[in-house]
Design a protein around this motif. Sequence first.
Motif, PDB file in Angstrom:
ATOM      1  N   GLN A  60       0.760  -1.190  -0.021  1.00  0.00           N
ATOM      2  CA  GLN A  60       0.144   0.203   0.076  1.00  0.00           C
ATOM      3  C   GLN A  60       0.955   1.185  -0.043  1.00  0.00           C
ATOM      4  N   PRO A  61       1.189   2.017  -1.280  1.00  0.00           N
ATOM      5  CA  PRO A  61       2.102   3.090  -1.195  1.00  0.00           C
ATOM      6  C   PRO A  61       1.468   4.028  -0.585  1.00  0.00           C
ATOM      7  N   SER A  62      -0.024   4.338  -0.366  1.00  0.00           N
ATOM      8  CA  SER A  62      -0.285   5.459   0.204  1.00  0.00           C
ATOM      9  C   SER A  62      -0.099   5.626   1.743  1.00  0.00           C
ATOM     10  N   GLN A  63       0.150   4.445   2.377  1.00  0.00           N
ATOM     11  CA  GLN A  63       0.632   4.326   3.900  1.00  0.00           C
ATOM     12  C   GLN A  63       2.110   4.878   3.900  1.00  0.00           C
ATOM     13  N   HIS A  64       2.942   4.328   3.289  1.00  0.00           N
ATOM     14  CA  HIS A  64       4.121   5.015   3.089  1.00  0.00           C
ATOM     15  C   HIS A  64       4.320   6.623   2.927  1.00  0.00           C
ATOM     16  N   LYS A  68       5.386  10.017   5.473  1.00  0.00           N
ATOM     17  CA  LYS A  68       6.485  11.212   4.878  1.00  0.00           C
ATOM     18  C   LYS A  68       5.763  12.386   4.964  1.00  0.00           C
ATOM     19  N   THR A  69       4.289  12.554   4.547  1.00  0.00           N
ATOM     20  CA  THR A  69       3.581  13.829   4.532  1.00  0.00           C
ATOM     21  C   THR A  69       3.315  14.524   5.748  1.00  0.00           C
ATOM     22  N   LEU A  70       2.902  13.408   6.700  1.00  0.00           N
ATOM     23  CA  LEU A  70       2.590  14.060   7.985  1.00  0.00           C
ATOM     24  C   LEU A  70       3.806  14.345   8.722  1.00  0.00           C
ATOM     25  N   GLY A  71       5.026  13.801   8.489  1.00  0.00           N
ATOM     26  CA  GLY A  71       6.353  14.052   9.096  1.00  0.00           C
ATOM     27  C   GLY A  71       6.829  15.575   8.684  1.00  0.00           C
ATOM     28  N   GLY A 113      -9.295   0.320  10.628  1.00  0.00           N
ATOM     29  CA  GLY A 113      -8.142  -0.697  10.606  1.00  0.00           C
ATOM     30  C   GLY A 113      -6.823  -0.333   9.915  1.00  0.00           C
ATOM     31  N   VAL A 114      -6.737   0.884   9.292  1.00  0.00           N
ATOM     32  CA  VAL A 114      -5.617   1.144   8.465  1.00  0.00           C
ATOM     33  C   VAL A 114      -4.575   1.965   9.252  1.00  0.00           C
ATOM     34  N   GLY A 115      -4.718   2.351  10.345  1.00  0.00           N
ATOM     35  CA  GLY A 115      -3.730   2.965  11.182  1.00  0.00           C
ATOM     36  C   GLY A 115      -3.642   4.446  11.393  1.00  0.00           C
ATOM     37  N   ARG A 227      -6.599  19.655   3.327  1.00  0.00           N
ATOM     38  CA  ARG A 227      -6.053  18.705   2.509  1.00  0.00           C
ATOM     39  C   ARG A 227      -6.232  17.400   2.531  1.00  0.00           C
ATOM     40  N   THR A 228      -6.491  16.480   1.925  1.00  0.00           N
ATOM     41  CA  THR A 228      -6.957  15.207   2.155  1.00  0.00           C
ATOM     42  C   THR A 228      -5.802  14.125   1.758  1.00  0.00           C
ATOM     43  N   LEU A 229      -5.576  13.233   2.648  1.00  0.00           N
ATOM     44  CA  LEU A 229      -4.587  12.186   2.542  1.00  0.00           C
ATOM     45  C   LEU A 229      -5.450  10.779   2.556  1.00  0.00           C
ATOM     46  N   ARG A 230      -5.338  10.197   1.524  1.00  0.00           N
ATOM     47  CA  ARG A 230      -6.213   8.862   1.495  1.00  0.00           C
ATOM     48  C   ARG A 230      -5.120   7.907   2.014  1.00  0.00           C
ATOM     49  N   ILE A 231      -5.632   6.766   2.772  1.00  0.00           N
ATOM     50  CA  ILE A 231      -4.811   6.037   3.400  1.00  0.00           C
ATOM     51  C   ILE A 231      -5.433   4.554   3.163  1.00  0.00           C
ATOM     52  N   ASP A 232      -5.124   3.613   2.006  1.00  0.00           N
ATOM     53  CA  ASP A 232      -5.618   2.481   1.743  1.00  0.00           C
ATOM     54  C   ASP A 232      -4.907   1.329   2.425  1.00  0.00           C
ATOM     55  N   GLY A 233      -5.746   0.183   2.372  1.00  0.00           N
ATOM     56  CA  GLY A 233      -5.177  -1.076   3.060  1.00  0.00           C
ATOM     57  C   GLY A 233      -6.285  -1.728   3.870  1.00  0.00           C
ATOM     58  N   GLU A 234      -5.986  -3.037   4.138  1.00  0.00           N
ATOM     59  CA  GLU A 234      -6.850  -3.954   5.048  1.00  0.00           C
ATOM     60  C   GLU A 234      -6.831  -3.634   6.370  1.00  0.00           C
TER      61      GLU A 234
END
Length: 369
Positions: A60-64, A68-71, A113-115, A227-234
């Motif tokens: 899931q690249p969006s999680q990485h 980075k963006t939040l840091g 549940g994606v953190g 500004r929206t950050l999309r976080i994908d994943g299970e």
Amino acid sequence: MSASTTPPANGPGSGGPSGDPAALTEREPRVPPERLVAELVPPPRFGSARFDTYIPDASQPSQHAAVKTLGEFASSLGGDAGQPPARRGLWRRARRPAAAPQPRGVYLDGGYGVGKTHLLASLWHAVPAPPERKAFGTFVELTNLVGALGFQQTVATLAGHRLLCIDEFELDDPGDTVLVSSLLSRLVDEGVALAATSNTLPGKLGEGRFAAADFLREIQGLAAQFRTLRIDGEDYRHRGLPKAPEPRSDAEVTAVARATPGATLDDFGALLDHLARVHPSRYGAMCDGVTAVCLTDVRPVPDQSTALRLVVLADRLYDRELPVLASGVPFDRLFSPEMLNGGYRKKYLRAVSRLTALAREAGSLPAAA
């Protein structure tokens, strides 16, 4: 500062005179406003959350990207970055019109549940400001703070903050929509940066829950702050883990409650009735001193209002890392198909996910092994 409660005879977390476990239904906490302000910090489960302890899903690249963006966002709030811009003379401002302002907030959108809460708490910890200049709370806690302090005093209390983190941002009724739109606009004007998590895109808040189209101006105003950050994943809470534990018998649950210091024991139906008499903002205080929650005769919830109160309780139990041992139906059968297909679907799925995780954690209780 602790809440004022109406505890059992032997105090919070203890059994009654006969040695029976305490019950959540015996508690009706009264939470002073000072405690509401003092507790605007990440809950115990996320007290040590940091960006480097977040484990992104490699697929899931969006999680990485979110880490980075939040840091970078946290670093941008150092020094005087959180203060409102210095006022300039009217003539100078007229000669040099300012560029359109950029959103002062980030909005973490993704499934349960994606953190997202882990990342939000990590952001709170990473922002270089003392704890008293950062605030972290759920949407319910924020609206309750306004109810306890009043709108103007809430603005005054939070205006000096560098960051306000809002977990579980959800609009369930028109009143909340108008209130929160006004509050966040005022805080942004004061230079407060915003961060929020939700299962719903900001422009879609309220859909399927109330006549959101009638409050389009307020909802669009809220969306413009982020500004929206999309976080994908299970759902990471169950990634690679064994199947959820089966419910225990009433006798087993009662035995564990008796054998576990600080455990509570409640009939599920009685607890649902009790939740209707306690404001949801007090559910956390209701768990003060509790080490585990034992429930007998868990059954499907009868209506939407009851279901939404149970969602809040599930969130507070999860925040406080309280194992839940139960008899009756499995937690994935708490909500009817109609509820799971309605406007609150994501809330209910989050509650099932969190309660299932807590049921798994209950397996470590000594008498439950």
